[in-house]
Design a protein around this motif. Structure first.
Motif, PDB file in Angstrom:
ATOM      1  N   HIS A  38       1.006  -1.081   0.108  1.00 36.63           N
ATOM      2  CA  HIS A  38       0.082  -0.029   0.060  1.00 36.63           C
ATOM      3  C   HIS A  38       0.969   1.314  -0.117  1.00 36.63           C
ATOM      4  O   HIS A  38       0.347   2.161  -0.498  1.00 36.63           O
ATOM      5  CB  HIS A  38      -1.115   0.222   1.248  1.00 36.63           C
ATOM      6  CG  HIS A  38      -0.269   0.231   2.315  1.00 36.63           C
ATOM      7  ND1 HIS A  38      -0.036  -1.220   3.175  1.00 36.63           N
ATOM      8  CD2 HIS A  38      -0.097   1.335   3.411  1.00 36.63           C
ATOM      9  CE1 HIS A  38       0.413  -0.324   4.303  1.00 36.63           C
ATOM     10  NE2 HIS A  38       0.429   0.828   4.431  1.00 36.63           N
ATOM     11  N   ALA A  59       1.686   1.870  -3.463  1.00 34.32           N
ATOM     12  CA  ALA A  59       0.262   2.401  -4.387  1.00 34.32           C
ATOM     13  C   ALA A  59       0.630   3.806  -3.898  1.00 34.32           C
ATOM     14  O   ALA A  59       0.305   4.555  -4.867  1.00 34.32           O
ATOM     15  CB  ALA A  59      -0.505   1.692  -3.967  1.00 34.32           C
ATOM     16  N   PHE A 102      -3.845  -7.578 -11.653  1.00 33.34           N
ATOM     17  CA  PHE A 102      -3.870  -9.124 -11.496  1.00 33.34           C
ATOM     18  C   PHE A 102      -4.137  -9.980 -12.660  1.00 33.34           C
ATOM     19  O   PHE A 102      -4.836  -9.769 -13.368  1.00 33.34           O
ATOM     20  CB  PHE A 102      -4.520  -9.407 -10.257  1.00 33.34           C
ATOM     21  CG  PHE A 102      -4.117  -8.977  -9.003  1.00 33.34           C
ATOM     22  CD1 PHE A 102      -3.258  -9.533  -8.178  1.00 33.34           C
ATOM     23  CD2 PHE A 102      -4.721  -7.638  -8.483  1.00 33.34           C
ATOM     24  CE1 PHE A 102      -2.968  -9.112  -7.022  1.00 33.34           C
ATOM     25  CE2 PHE A 102      -4.369  -7.394  -7.203  1.00 33.34           C
ATOM     26  CZ  PHE A 102      -3.560  -7.828  -6.458  1.00 33.34           C
ATOM     27  N   PHE A 150     -13.973  -6.901  -6.667  1.00 30.49           N
ATOM     28  CA  PHE A 150     -14.687  -6.984  -5.456  1.00 30.49           C
ATOM     29  C   PHE A 150     -15.912  -7.572  -5.587  1.00 30.49           C
ATOM     30  O   PHE A 150     -16.874  -6.614  -6.042  1.00 30.49           O
ATOM     31  CB  PHE A 150     -14.503  -5.590  -4.694  1.00 30.49           C
ATOM     32  CG  PHE A 150     -13.316  -5.138  -4.680  1.00 30.49           C
ATOM     33  CD1 PHE A 150     -12.411  -5.875  -3.672  1.00 30.49           C
ATOM     34  CD2 PHE A 150     -12.882  -3.813  -4.800  1.00 30.49           C
ATOM     35  CE1 PHE A 150     -11.264  -5.297  -3.436  1.00 30.49           C
ATOM     36  CE2 PHE A 150     -11.830  -3.288  -4.798  1.00 30.49           C
ATOM     37  CZ  PHE A 150     -10.791  -4.211  -3.992  1.00 30.49           C
ATOM     38  N   HIS A 197     -10.324   6.390  -3.973  1.00 32.35           N
ATOM     39  CA  HIS A 197     -10.051   6.710  -2.713  1.00 32.35           C
ATOM     40  C   HIS A 197      -8.858   7.032  -2.252  1.00 32.35           C
ATOM     41  O   HIS A 197      -8.584   7.680  -1.232  1.00 32.35           O
ATOM     42  CB  HIS A 197     -10.813   5.683  -1.945  1.00 32.35           C
ATOM     43  CG  HIS A 197     -12.342   6.153  -1.326  1.00 32.35           C
ATOM     44  ND1 HIS A 197     -12.705   7.410  -0.868  1.00 32.35           N
ATOM     45  CD2 HIS A 197     -13.447   5.615  -1.418  1.00 32.35           C
ATOM     46  CE1 HIS A 197     -13.870   7.471  -0.822  1.00 32.35           C
ATOM     47  NE2 HIS A 197     -14.322   6.300  -0.790  1.00 32.35           N
ATOM     48  N   ARG A 251     -14.755   6.927   3.201  1.00 28.82           N
ATOM     49  CA  ARG A 251     -13.573   6.076   2.599  1.00 28.82           C
ATOM     50  C   ARG A 251     -13.267   4.955   3.283  1.00 28.82           C
ATOM     51  O   ARG A 251     -12.721   4.112   2.786  1.00 28.82           O
ATOM     52  CB  ARG A 251     -12.176   7.124   2.609  1.00 28.82           C
ATOM     53  CG  ARG A 251     -11.034   6.493   2.385  1.00 28.82           C
ATOM     54  CD  ARG A 251      -9.976   7.175   1.614  1.00 28.82           C
ATOM     55  NE  ARG A 251      -9.427   8.201   2.584  1.00 28.82           N
ATOM     56  CZ  ARG A 251      -8.238   8.939   1.943  1.00 28.82           C
ATOM     57  NH1 ARG A 251      -7.808   8.736   0.958  1.00 28.82           N
ATOM     58  NH2 ARG A 251      -7.849   9.805   2.750  1.00 28.82           N
ATOM     59  N   ALA A 265     -13.676  -3.367   0.822  1.00 27.56           N
ATOM     60  CA  ALA A 265     -12.638  -3.831  -0.128  1.00 27.56           C
ATOM     61  C   ALA A 265     -11.712  -4.954   0.541  1.00 27.56           C
ATOM     62  O   ALA A 265     -11.733  -5.923  -0.261  1.00 27.56           O
ATOM     63  CB  ALA A 265     -11.721  -2.781  -0.657  1.00 27.56           C
ATOM     64  N   ALA A 270      -5.955  -8.724  -1.239  1.00 25.41           N
ATOM     65  CA  ALA A 270      -4.997  -8.624  -2.072  1.00 25.41           C
ATOM     66  C   ALA A 270      -5.417  -7.359  -3.043  1.00 25.41           C
ATOM     67  O   ALA A 270      -4.296  -6.740  -3.067  1.00 25.41           O
ATOM     68  CB  ALA A 270      -4.596  -9.909  -2.795  1.00 25.41           C
ATOM     69  N   ALA A 271      -6.539  -7.505  -3.747  1.00 27.63           N
ATOM     70  CA  ALA A 271      -6.771  -6.284  -4.618  1.00 27.63           C
ATOM     71  C   ALA A 271      -6.861  -4.986  -3.470  1.00 27.63           C
ATOM     72  O   ALA A 271      -6.295  -3.975  -4.203  1.00 27.63           O
ATOM     73  CB  ALA A 271      -8.015  -6.619  -5.080  1.00 27.63           C
ATOM     74  N   ALA A 272      -7.265  -5.157  -2.478  1.00 26.18           N
ATOM     75  CA  ALA A 272      -7.374  -3.833  -1.609  1.00 26.18           C
ATOM     76  C   ALA A 272      -5.966  -3.369  -1.596  1.00 26.18           C
ATOM     77  O   ALA A 272      -5.753  -2.113  -1.620  1.00 26.18           O
ATOM     78  CB  ALA A 272      -7.934  -4.042  -0.349  1.00 26.18           C
ATOM     79  N   LYS A 273      -5.077  -4.184  -1.231  1.00 22.21           N
ATOM     80  CA  LYS A 273      -3.666  -3.661  -0.732  1.00 22.21           C
ATOM     81  C   LYS A 273      -2.997  -3.298  -2.104  1.00 22.21           C
ATOM     82  O   LYS A 273      -2.344  -2.094  -1.929  1.00 22.21           O
ATOM     83  CB  LYS A 273      -2.757  -4.798  -0.691  1.00 22.21           C
ATOM     84  CG  LYS A 273      -2.541  -5.144   0.776  1.00 22.21           C
ATOM     85  CD  LYS A 273      -1.502  -6.314   0.847  1.00 22.21           C
ATOM     86  CE  LYS A 273      -1.817  -6.965   2.586  1.00 22.21           C
ATOM     87  NZ  LYS A 273      -1.127  -8.138   2.645  1.00 22.21           N
ATOM     88  N   ALA A 274      -3.176  -3.875  -3.243  1.00 22.90           N
ATOM     89  CA  ALA A 274      -2.701  -3.235  -4.587  1.00 22.90           C
ATOM     90  C   ALA A 274      -3.286  -1.768  -4.697  1.00 22.90           C
ATOM     91  O   ALA A 274      -2.544  -1.087  -5.425  1.00 22.90           O
ATOM     92  CB  ALA A 274      -3.190  -4.236  -5.446  1.00 22.90           C
ATOM     93  N   LEU A 275      -4.580  -1.488  -4.368  1.00 26.23           N
ATOM     94  CA  LEU A 275      -4.944  -0.124  -4.520  1.00 26.23           C
ATOM     95  C   LEU A 275      -4.723   0.870  -3.298  1.00 26.23           C
ATOM     96  O   LEU A 275      -5.346   1.897  -3.287  1.00 26.23           O
ATOM     97  CB  LEU A 275      -6.646  -0.287  -4.600  1.00 26.23           C
ATOM     98  CG  LEU A 275      -6.836  -1.173  -5.915  1.00 26.23           C
ATOM     99  CD1 LEU A 275      -8.516  -1.612  -6.031  1.00 26.23           C
ATOM    100  CD2 LEU A 275      -6.538  -0.548  -7.053  1.00 26.23           C
ATOM    101  N   GLY A 276      -3.766   0.434  -2.799  1.00 29.15           N
ATOM    102  CA  GLY A 276      -3.375   1.389  -1.722  1.00 29.15           C
ATOM    103  C   GLY A 276      -3.759   1.525  -0.399  1.00 29.15           C
ATOM    104  O   GLY A 276      -3.882   2.437   0.452  1.00 29.15           O
ATOM    105  N   VAL A 277      -4.758   0.255  -0.078  1.00 30.17           N
ATOM    106  CA  VAL A 277      -5.447   0.196   1.254  1.00 30.17           C
ATOM    107  C   VAL A 277      -4.483  -0.376   2.348  1.00 30.17           C
ATOM    108  O   VAL A 277      -3.932  -1.377   2.061  1.00 30.17           O
ATOM    109  CB  VAL A 277      -6.686  -0.570   1.027  1.00 30.17           C
ATOM    110  CG1 VAL A 277      -7.404  -0.800   2.503  1.00 30.17           C
ATOM    111  CG2 VAL A 277      -7.625  -0.092   0.000  1.00 30.17           C
ATOM    112  N   ASP A 278      -4.232   0.270   3.307  1.00 29.30           N
ATOM    113  CA  ASP A 278      -3.468  -0.167   4.269  1.00 29.30           C
ATOM    114  C   ASP A 278      -4.362  -1.129   5.164  1.00 29.30           C
ATOM    115  O   ASP A 278      -5.184  -0.575   6.147  1.00 29.30           O
ATOM    116  CB  ASP A 278      -3.052   0.942   5.163  1.00 29.30           C
ATOM    117  CG  ASP A 278      -2.173   0.438   6.328  1.00 29.30           C
ATOM    118  OD1 ASP A 278      -2.093  -0.640   6.514  1.00 29.30           O
ATOM    119  OD2 ASP A 278      -1.298   1.272   6.989  1.00 29.30           O
TER     120      ASP A 278
END
Lengths: 247, 325
Positions: free
Chosen positions: A71, A74, A82, A88, A102, B181, B188, B194-202
């Motif tokens: 993150h 990112a 992927f 989701f 976001h 947010r 997410a 994994a997808a959330a992490k890739a989008l910058g989610v801590d």
């Protein structure tokens, strides 16, 4: 922009990536090709932070990011898609993209507005309010692209976004990728679809058995005997040359 | 979040607030207060599990911490019950953060996370049952001293309104989560980490935030329980029964929705009471109703009562998109 220096990744006794180095110049489209199991996706996970290199470094804009969490990378401006799409599934298409938006937009309304904009750009306009799980394969690939793009990245890592698409779908999406680059986003892409690689990439790296075996402009790389042998087996380059002469 | 988002909440809470005007029987008020306490407990669970997808099987750990904190702070240390209430909720948040930090940092999820939460709750139950400070197996009695500044009231209606206010506040909190947010990132994480992490989610921070909030809300329900019944022991406070209640209400009402836990708690306990009245004195008949209702909900209404209502309203909608109230 991005530089991988002698990255090695071991999983126990298996060396998935072996002393691989590559560079992606700002504003370019760089390709990463290689036979199945060469370690392309593993190299991507080292760049995006899902795995850490056993040895070597990953530099982004001159800074060592080898130890950063995904993150954090990112936030720095690296986005990935992927190979096996990861939507989701319980959310709508626009909500999927909004999660990416976001990252740079705290307010829900801003993120949703941005998500709609990005969604339309990659051609998901009519699907925005549908459930992500109802999308076709081509739609899901676009969704991967849209979500990554919504994070407003500087470097976009595309892991086989064209795999599983039919020729007309590929024709549709190539201009989208080029337009993204034209807006100043650097792109590093893993791709098997050679039509796209020849079309889009300025520089190509070939990975085989974890090692970078060739680099250069796509046309040159495709004629490289070591590359041909990596794909088709030892002696293949020689045979092909002979066949060409006979023909 | 806009005013429009919370108008349904205001309406429903206002409507419920009139209940004690019409029913004054103590048994009915008792039932209503108890149901609201369960609803509040379940609302806490719903934040973590419904929105964050982290299924806890041990929300008793938070409920009990709230209940014991409220009771012990006033009985042993002479702290004002209102203050004890706030500290109790904070203690629940802290326990939530600790359990979350230990389990999320080591990457526990799914059934492993569920088992670890269950273990935490059980350990706390056994400790509370053994320690002398907590009164051991005899539990803690809060002295009857009916004064408003003591958080004890002449009328049960006052308690009902306080419980309702808390449930209403958490309804608003949940609506905010849905529209923020933080909520988008939490959902997410539930859908694909994994997808959330890739989008910058801590993801660690988001999950810790959720379990901390969740712990605070459920602990507040525990405080309320202690204050209402004026008695706490280990099997009440940290017992598995409350963990189960916390899970059942949202599943029946509608998991991951704002009103799900409240609807579920009212439906379950309402139906339980009605069968108890109808079937007379067969012990455990209400539990049988709980069980059957759960089976029916899981089999025919996986999105709970609210999901069912929505399906009737718009029959053609795909189920996936129906998570949002």
């Amino acid at each position: 922009m991005l530089e991988v220096q002698n990255a090695t990744k071991r999983f126990g006794g298996l060396i998935a990536v072996n002393q691989a180095s590559l560079k992606a110049a700002a504003g370019s489209i760089t390709g990463l090709i290689g036979p199945n199991g060469a370690g392309k996706t593993t190299l991507f996970t080292l760049i995006s932070g899902f795995e850490r290199p056993t040895e070597g470094r990953v530099l982004f804009e001159g800074q060592d990011i080898s130890r950063d969490e995904p993150h954090i990378r990112a936030q720095r401006g690296i986005a990935r898609t992927f190979q096996i799409v990861q939507p989701f599934a319980g959310l709508s298409v626009v909500e999927n993209i909004a999660v990416g938006a976001h990252l740079r937009h705290a307010r829900r309304s801003d993120a949703m507005a941005r998500a709609q904009e990005v969604g339309r750009r990659v051609g998901l306009g009519p699907e925005l309010d549908k459930s992500a799980s109802s999308l076709t394969v081509a739609g899901r690939k676009r969704l991967e692209l849209a979500r990554a793009l919504a994070t407003e990245p500087k470097l976009l890592l595309l892991d086989e976004v064209l795999a599983g698409l039919n020729p007309s779908e590929i024709r549709d999406i190539i201009p989208v990728i080029r337009a993204i680059r034209d807006e100043g986003v650097t792109i590093l892409m893993i791709e098997h679809v050679m039509q796209a690689v020849m079309n889009l990439c300025e520089q190509v790296y070939v990975l085989a058995q974890g090692k970078i075996i060739a680099e250069g402009p796509p046309a040159e790389v495709c004629d490289d005997p070591t590359v041909i042998e990596a794909y088709l087996g030892a002696g293949a380059a020689e045979r092909l040359k002979r066949e060409k002469v006979h023909a | 979040m806009t005013l429009r988002d919370i108008i349904p909440i205001i309406l429903i809470v206002a409507l419920l607030a009139f209940l004690p005007v019409f029913v004054t029987a103590n048994t009915v008020l008792n039932f209503l207060v108890f149901t609201l306490i369960i609803a509040l407990t379940a609302q806490g669970w719903n934040i973590l599990a419904g929105f964050g997808g982290q299924f806890s099987f041990g929300h008793a750990a938070f409920f009990g911490t709230g209940a014991y904190a409220a009771a012990l702070l006033q009985v042993r240390l002479g702290i004002n019950p209102w203050v004890a209430f706030v500290i109790g909720a904070a203690a629940g948040a802290l326990v939530g953060w600790v359990i979350g930090y230990l389990s999320f940092r080591s990457g526990l999820r799914g059934s492993y996370f569920a088992l670890v939460t269950l273990a935490f709750a059980e350990v706390l139950r056994i400790l509370a049952n053994a320690a002398t400070f907590t009164g051991g197996a005899a539990g803690v009695l809060i002295k009857l001293d009916v004064r408003p500044e003591n958080f004890q009231f002449e009328s049960r209606a006052a308690f009902f309104w306080i419980a309702l206010a808390l449930v209403g506040a958490v309804l608003v909190l949940t609506r905010w989560i849905e529209r923020s947010r933080f909520g988008a990132q939490l959902v997410a994480v539930r859908e694909n980490e994994a997808a959330a992490k890739a989008l910058g989610v801590d993801t660690l921070r988001v999950k810790l935030g959720a379990i901390t909030l969740s712990g605070a809300v459920t602990a507040a329900a525990g405080c309320l329980y202690a204050q209402y019944f004026l008695y706490v022991d280990a099997n009440i406070a940290y017992g598995t029964w409350i963990s189960v209640e916390a899970i059942l209400a949202p599943i029946v009402g509608g998991i991951g929705t704002v009103f799900g836990p409240l609807v579920g708690a009212v439906a379950l306990h309402g139906l339980g009471e009605i069968t108890k009245l109808a079937a007379g004195s067969i012990p455990g008949i209400d539990l049988m109703v709980f069980g059957s209702l759960l089976v029916v909900a899981v089999a025919f209404a996986p999105d709970g009562i609210l999901g069912l209502l929505r399906r009737f309203r718009r029959p053609a909608q795909p189920t996936g998109a129906s998570r949002h109230a």
